[in-house]
Design an enzyme around this catalytic site. Structure first.
Site, mmCIF file in Angstrom:
data_model
loop_
_atom_site.group_PDB
_atom_site.id
_atom_site.type_symbol
_atom_site.label_atom_id
_atom_site.label_comp_id
_atom_site.label_asym_id
_atom_site.label_seq_id
_atom_site.Cartn_x
_atom_site.Cartn_y
_atom_site.Cartn_z
ATOM 1 N N GLU A 245 0.795 -1.162 0.037
ATOM 2 C CA GLU A 245 -0.177 0.031 0.430
ATOM 3 C C GLU A 245 1.187 1.427 0.140
ATOM 4 O O GLU A 245 0.662 2.103 1.015
ATOM 5 C CB GLU A 245 -0.974 -0.319 1.019
ATOM 6 C CG GLU A 245 -1.886 -1.097 0.877
ATOM 7 C CD GLU A 245 -3.011 -0.827 2.151
ATOM 8 O OE1 GLU A 245 -2.529 -0.344 3.229
ATOM 9 O OE2 GLU A 245 -4.153 -1.719 2.515
ATOM 10 N N GLU B 291 -4.636 -8.328 -0.032
ATOM 11 C CA GLU B 291 -6.188 -8.431 1.354
ATOM 12 C C GLU B 291 -7.708 -7.704 1.123
ATOM 13 O O GLU B 291 -7.824 -7.345 -0.119
ATOM 14 C CB GLU B 291 -5.117 -6.949 2.217
ATOM 15 C CG GLU B 291 -3.944 -7.258 2.897
ATOM 16 C CD GLU B 291 -3.453 -6.405 3.381
ATOM 17 O OE1 GLU B 291 -4.293 -4.989 4.005
ATOM 18 O OE2 GLU B 291 -2.374 -5.710 3.553
HETATM 19 C C1 GAL Z 1 -4.786 -2.163 5.596
HETATM 20 C C2 GAL Z 1 -3.445 -2.555 5.969
HETATM 21 C C3 GAL Z 1 -3.135 -2.965 6.587
HETATM 22 C C4 GAL Z 1 -3.872 -3.329 7.915
HETATM 23 C C5 GAL Z 1 -5.547 -3.466 7.214
HETATM 24 C C6 GAL Z 1 -6.514 -3.453 8.597
HETATM 25 O O1 GAL Z 1 -4.816 -1.311 4.530
HETATM 26 O O2 GAL Z 1 -2.090 -3.065 4.895
HETATM 27 O O3 GAL Z 1 -1.953 -3.538 7.484
HETATM 28 O O4 GAL Z 1 -3.771 -2.226 8.789
HETATM 29 O O5 GAL Z 1 -5.625 -2.265 6.891
HETATM 30 O O6 GAL Z 1 -6.848 -2.069 8.986
#
Ligand code: GAL
Length: 465
Positions: free
Chosen positions: A167, A369
């Site tokens: 990200e 993710e």
């Molecule tokens: C994403 C990030 C993760 C985690 C997730 C949930 O944006 O890559 O590190 O924090 O959000 O909060």
């Protein structure tokens, strides 16, 4: 009966990161999050910091065993720059750090879980921030490549799937534009733009270094958080706002990573506004030869925008900010995850998948993710201590159904990683919102598989649901 069958060898896995799981233990240096917690522990939910996290540093073996036990075939974590490297300027490796990651990777292989190793997850070394301004400085880009090379040399014999940065957009966004991560600046648009450029360049240079290292069978990608911009209406003004938001927040990293160029319309706008980044000599060639082998996409929520009608918020007025070209739009029909405040919009999964297919034909990608954070999850715990997280199962199913449809239509998605396997530390929110298939009791550090963990086991076994 399996209604949604996924491609052969599909990755059913999960993601996490070093700074969110390991705990400090004997880490060689502080990163900005470690430092921020020392300085202002009160900004972290319940004053819980990264110093202990989920103690993955000592519990990695049992955790990987658990991960395997719920049917996951792959798992992403990250190597912390601040643990692996002793001297950032020379890339000299820290022996203890290297020993830890060696043992960790061996444990992945022992348990039959494919390691997907990321190199940067919001963990800027404090020293490099103080000395070079972190990603604002060109020097940081080259020092990062030194670190990456050290990791490739040490672990490339066993790790075949690498990702450079998680990200990247969150760094300028959270630290320089909207002030929710240290150094908490707001409206520093010009510097944010330079950071975006430097991160994209760091990624391309690292990919080139990876290819020079000749890792047998190795592939490398980046992890981008995509927030497709949906507009309030089809009017020309709104569509223009949407196109800008997409270019600024999504294509600014997608295009250089997948096509080796920045979006021309964005470059033009930034130039016109006098905030275009300072480029390096010969960088076009670096971007062209530093494209990814595959892409990872983090998807949580969409972006809804309209042309700007209201005045800019006061705190964004001192300098240039991308918000001059759009404003957030509150879609009346939105579905909100009340525990996190994020919109739930599964159809974006399909839109993302089709967009990748159309824009970068043939590019393999995976969902790196996707997940649902829930506050106060213990209230869903049954008498056996198992969290009955049916809402999470529904959330995943809805997203997977849209992903499945896009795969049927030819999008080359090869996996689905949930955020996350076991509950982990989430920056300022610390352990407020829980995301795991496996719960972690913060006091005892006891792990318990949630209902969704049993569900994913079945899903992975059936390669669908
Ligand atoms: C994403 C990030 C993760 C985690 C997730 C949930 O944006 O890559 O590190 O924090 O959000 O909060």
């Amino acid at each position: 009966m399996i209604q949604y069958a996924f491609p052969k060898n599909f990755w059913w896995g999960a993601a996490s990161s070093g700074p969110q799981t390991e705990g400090f233990f004997n880490k060689a240096h502080l990163n900005l999050m470690d430092y921020w917690f020392k300085k202002e522990p009160e900004v972290f939910f319940n004053r819980v910091g990264p110093d202990r996290a989920s103690e993955f540093f000592t519990r990695y073996d049992e955790d990987l065993k658990l991960i395997k036990s719920i049917g996951l075939n792959s798992f992403r974590t990250s190597i912390q720059w601040t643990r692996l490297i002793d001297d950032f300027e020379t890339g000299k490796v820290n022996k203890e750090g290297a020993a830890f990651y060696n043992k960790l990777i061996d444990a992945f292989l022992k348990h039959g879980v494919l390691p997907v190793i990321n190199l940067y997850h919001f963990d800027m070394p404090l020293e490099l921030f103080q000395k070079y301004g972190g990603w604002s400085g060109e020097k940081t880009v080259d020092l990062f490549v030194l670190f990456a090379r050290a990791a490739f040399k040490l672990f490339g014999d066993r790790v075949k799937y690498w990702t450079v940065i998680n990200e990247p957009m969150v760094q300028p966004e959270a630290g320089w534009l909207y002030g929710f991560h240290y150094p908490n600046y707001k409206g520093k648009g010009a510097e944010a733009v330079q950071i975006m450029h430097n991160l994209a360049l760091a990624s391309a240079k690292t990919i080139r270094a990876f290819r020079e290292e000749n890792i047998k069978g190795g592939e490398i990608g980046v992890i981008l958080n995509l927030t497709p911009a949906y507009t309030a209406s089809d009017s020309d003004e709104d569509k223009k706002a949407g196109a800008f938001a997409d270019d600024f927040f999504n294509n600014s990293f997608l295009d250089p990573a997948c096509a080796g160029v920045f979006p021309p319309a964005l470059v033009e706008t930034l130039k016109k506004d006098g905030v275009l980044w300072k480029a390096q000599d010969g960088e076009n060639e670096i971007f062209q030869s530093g494209k990814v082998d595959f892409l990872g996409v983090n998807y949580y929520h969409p972006k809804r925008v309209a042309a700007r009608k209201s005045p800019l918020p006061q705190e964004l007025r001192s300098e240039w900010t991308p918000d001059v070209y759009f404003e957030e739009y509150d879609w009346p029909q939105k579905r909100i995850n009340p525990y996190r405040g994020w919109e739930i919009y599964p159809k974006a999964m399909y839109d993302i998948a089709i967009n990748i297919k159309n824009k970068y034909p043939g590019l393999p990608w995976y969902v790196s993710e996707n997940g649902m954070g829930v506050e106060g999850e213990e209230r869903f715990m049954d008498e056996n201590g198992v969290i009955q997280d049916d809402y999470r199962i529904d959330f995943y199913k809805e997203h997977l159904i849209y992903l499945h449809k896009a795969i049927e239509e030819g999008s080359k998605c090869f996996g689905f990683h949930a955020w996350t396997a076991f509950d982990c530390w989430s920056w300022n929110n610390a352990y407020k919102n829980r995301y795991g298939y496996i719960s972690v009791d913060l006091e005892s550090q006891k792990r318990t598989i949630k209902k969704s963990g049993w569900w994913i086991k079945e899903t992975a076994k059936n390669n669908g649901f």
